[in-house]
Design an enzyme around this catalytic site. Structure first.
Site, mmCIF file in Angstrom:
data_model
loop_
_atom_site.group_PDB
_atom_site.id
_atom_site.type_symbol
_atom_site.label_atom_id
_atom_site.label_comp_id
_atom_site.label_asym_id
_atom_site.label_seq_id
_atom_site.Cartn_x
_atom_site.Cartn_y
_atom_site.Cartn_z
ATOM 1 N N HIS A 184 1.317 0.594 -13.267
ATOM 2 C CA HIS A 184 1.773 -0.556 -14.041
ATOM 3 C C HIS A 184 0.665 -1.611 -14.082
ATOM 4 O O HIS A 184 0.177 -2.061 -13.039
ATOM 5 C CB HIS A 184 3.054 -1.139 -13.444
ATOM 6 C CG HIS A 184 4.240 -0.274 -13.705
ATOM 7 N ND1 HIS A 184 5.267 -0.092 -12.815
ATOM 8 C CD2 HIS A 184 4.561 0.471 -14.809
ATOM 9 C CE1 HIS A 184 6.174 0.708 -13.342
ATOM 10 N NE2 HIS A 184 5.774 1.083 -14.547
ATOM 11 N N GLU A 187 0.469 -5.151 -12.117
ATOM 12 C CA GLU A 187 0.616 -5.156 -10.662
ATOM 13 C C GLU A 187 -0.770 -5.149 -10.014
ATOM 14 O O GLU A 187 -1.197 -4.192 -9.378
ATOM 15 C CB GLU A 187 1.511 -3.970 -10.259
ATOM 16 C CG GLU A 187 2.910 -4.133 -10.863
ATOM 17 C CD GLU A 187 3.786 -2.878 -10.849
ATOM 18 O OE1 GLU A 187 3.417 -1.882 -10.200
ATOM 19 O OE2 GLU A 187 4.857 -2.898 -11.503
ATOM 20 N N ARG A 239 2.861 -4.465 -18.838
ATOM 21 C CA ARG A 239 3.236 -3.464 -17.844
ATOM 22 C C ARG A 239 2.803 -2.044 -18.199
ATOM 23 O O ARG A 239 2.388 -1.260 -17.345
ATOM 24 C CB ARG A 239 4.767 -3.502 -17.706
ATOM 25 C CG ARG A 239 5.424 -2.326 -16.985
ATOM 26 C CD ARG A 239 6.932 -2.530 -16.982
ATOM 27 N NE ARG A 239 7.722 -1.375 -16.584
ATOM 28 C CZ ARG A 239 8.175 -1.170 -15.346
ATOM 29 N NH1 ARG A 239 7.889 -2.014 -14.384
ATOM 30 N NH2 ARG A 239 8.922 -0.111 -15.089
ATOM 31 N N HIS A 308 2.890 0.170 -6.089
ATOM 32 C CA HIS A 308 3.407 -0.718 -7.124
ATOM 33 C C HIS A 308 3.602 -2.098 -6.494
ATOM 34 O O HIS A 308 3.436 -2.281 -5.297
ATOM 35 C CB HIS A 308 4.753 -0.195 -7.652
ATOM 36 C CG HIS A 308 4.629 0.971 -8.564
ATOM 37 N ND1 HIS A 308 4.805 0.900 -9.922
ATOM 38 C CD2 HIS A 308 4.342 2.272 -8.309
ATOM 39 C CE1 HIS A 308 4.640 2.084 -10.469
ATOM 40 N NE2 HIS A 308 4.363 2.942 -9.517
ATOM 41 N N GLU A 383 6.253 -0.574 -2.854
ATOM 42 C CA GLU A 383 6.218 -1.846 -3.593
ATOM 43 C C GLU A 383 5.647 -2.893 -2.652
ATOM 44 O O GLU A 383 6.273 -3.262 -1.659
ATOM 45 C CB GLU A 383 7.637 -2.252 -4.020
ATOM 46 C CG GLU A 383 8.334 -1.250 -4.934
ATOM 47 C CD GLU A 383 8.027 -1.465 -6.412
ATOM 48 O OE1 GLU A 383 7.289 -2.416 -6.741
ATOM 49 O OE2 GLU A 383 8.530 -0.667 -7.225
HETATM 50 N N1 ARG Z 1 9.504 -0.519 -9.634
HETATM 51 C C1 ARG Z 1 9.321 0.893 -9.867
HETATM 52 C C2 ARG Z 1 9.604 1.198 -11.333
HETATM 53 O O1 ARG Z 1 10.499 0.616 -11.903
HETATM 54 C C3 ARG Z 1 10.195 1.696 -8.969
HETATM 55 C C4 ARG Z 1 10.064 3.162 -9.109
HETATM 56 C C5 ARG Z 1 10.855 3.903 -8.078
HETATM 57 N N2 ARG Z 1 10.859 5.315 -8.343
HETATM 58 C C6 ARG Z 1 11.643 5.886 -9.258
HETATM 59 N N3 ARG Z 1 11.485 7.162 -9.494
HETATM 60 N N4 ARG Z 1 12.576 5.236 -9.888
HETATM 61 O O2 ARG Z 1 8.915 1.980 -11.917
HETATM 62 ZN ZN ZN Z 2 5.382 -0.810 -10.901
#
Ligand code: ARG
Ligand code: ZN
Length: 420
Positions: A184, A187, A239, A308, A383
């Site tokens: 992303h 970040e 993003r 992330h 994160e």
């Molecule tokens: N903040 C991340 C996102 O939204 C979390 C990802 C967690 N992993 C997942 N497979 N959802 O991409």
């Molecule tokens: Zn992210």
């Protein structure tokens, strides 16, 4: 895009038991209800349409979990959002009352001001552009030719290389670990953290424990170079990647584009959203490059770690659903030890859990693909800091402490991977 003075980031929290709460629960079948409701309200109420093109541009969801979300509100929508929150008794507080000011203050030195007396221009006192990060990777291959090599695993939408650093002592039988940052774009703490970790391992290699030395490291600090450059040049809060598959709206969310349960919950077919999953699994060159390299490199992959921000979480599969893999106890135990290592090193609390139930279900994430398809036993999304005070706009003075705790967590995961 400018986030002119006056943009707010709210942390919202419904007071449990209010009418709003119950209605929201029933409307959304109980999952990430606050986030969904806020988005529904914002999408459906034309009044919030500040720019003619896309209603979603009035607000931007920065972060969130089951009980609260952070939303960035553009100046033109602040009054309405505040009124809506008050009307519905949604508990909220202002986390950051001027996003543009935070952006102006986050990064003290520009890349043009740093010299290359060391053979590269990378530091960990500032955030740097892709060219400086790549220059550092190339510098490592000439400084440590027996340890470091760089490979371009693919090209981005706008034809930038996606570079991978391999660190290996060349011993046969080494276990393989993948680390990435920058999936992303906004970040910024993640490429900074990943390069900090690289620097620590490489320059300290002789003193590192065996589990570090006898690992083959495959590290991509900037997995989304187009998006990352765009956050430096044009929109700090971008993003996605910069694909133009979606007509008016650019960008695919690379962390919804991986090929496991692609297109499910928490992803969108609408290119104008922040969670647009793309036209199909691995439709994007950036994710396809990662897939091709990992599946085409026949090594004993054991740990996959994707950095992330933000929120301070150590997450493991599944992310697509409120469910866990059969060996979830191993992932939980190692995750908890990683979080404990962070606090033992003086760092803050990180919450450990399965991504789907700890945050919100979101399908097409790299962690799920690594676990469900590519055969990594230990797959994590970490994160990094913070928990919303600065959010994505974390001042550069936080790079060192954040990266140090990330390394402490990574050590625990890699040591476990050695035994897997
Ligand atoms: N903040 C991340 C996102 O939204 C979390 C990802 C967690 N992993 C997942 N497979 N959802 O991409
Ligand atoms: Zn992210």
């Amino acid at each position: 895009e400018t986030w002119t003075s006056g943009v707010l980031v709210y942390k919202t929290q419904a007071s449990p038991g209010t009418t709003f709460h119950r209605r929201a629960m029933s409307e959304t079948r109980g999952t990430v209800w606050l986030s969904v409701v806020l988005l529904l309200v914002l999408v459906d109420h034309k009044r919030w349409q500040v720019t003619a093109r896309a209603p979603l541009t009035a607000v931007d969801t920065w972060g969130g979990n089951k009980s609260a979300i952070d939303i960035a509100v553009r100046p033109a929508a602040i009054e309405e959002v505040s009124a809506m929150l008050a009307r519905n008794n949604i508990k909220h507080e202002v986390m950051l009352d001027d996003v543009q000011r935070a952006i102006n203050e986050e990064n003290p030195t520009s890349d043009d001001d740093t010299n290359d007396r060391k053979g590269h221009r990378l530091t960990w006192q500032a955030y740097h552009k892709t060219a400086v990060i790549y220059g550092y990777l190339e510098h490592l291959t000439t400084t440590y030719p027996n340890l470091c090599s760089v490979k371009t695993i693919g090209m981005s939408v706008q034809n930038r290389p996606i570079k991978l650093l391999k660190i290996s002592n060349g011993k046969p039988g080494n276990k393989a670990v993948w680390v990435d940052g920058g999936i992303h774009a906004r970040e910024w703490i993640t490429p900074a953290t990943v390069t900090y970790i690289i620097n620590h391992i490489v320059s300290n290699f002789e003193n590192e424990p065996k589990y570090i030395q006898d690992t083959d490291w495959y590290i991509t600090p900037v997995a989304n170079p187009d998006g990352y450059e765009f956050t430096h040049s044009t929109d700090r809060l971008w993003r996605k990647n910069r694909a133009r598959s979606g007509g008016q709206c650019a960008g695919t969310d690379l962390n919804r584009n991986f090929g496991y349960k692609w297109g499910g919950k928490g992803s969108s077919k609408n290119p104008c959203t922040q969670i647009y999953a793309g036209t199909g699994p691995f439709s994007e060159p950036e994710t396809a490059a990662i897939q091709r390299f990992i599946q085409g490199t026949k090594v004993p992959w054991k740990a996959y770690v994707s950095f992330h921000s933000y929120g301070q979480y150590i997450l493991y599969p599944w992310g697509y659903e409120n469910a866990v893999p059969t060996d979830h106890r191993d992932l939980e135990a190692v995750g908890r030890r990683a979080a404990a290592a962070i606090t033992a090193a003086g760092g803050p609390r990180y919450t450990v859990g399965p991504a789907g139930s700890t945050l919100y279900p979101a399908a097409g994430g790299s962690d799920d693909w690594a676990k469900g398809v590519a055969g990594f036993k230990y797959s994590y999304t970490i994160e990094l800091r913070d928990t919303g005070r600065f959010g994505f706009v974390l001042p550069a003075s936080y790079i060192q402490p954040t990266a140090e705790e990330a390394l402490a967590a990574l050590r625990v995961i890699v040591e476990a991977a050695q035994k897997a």
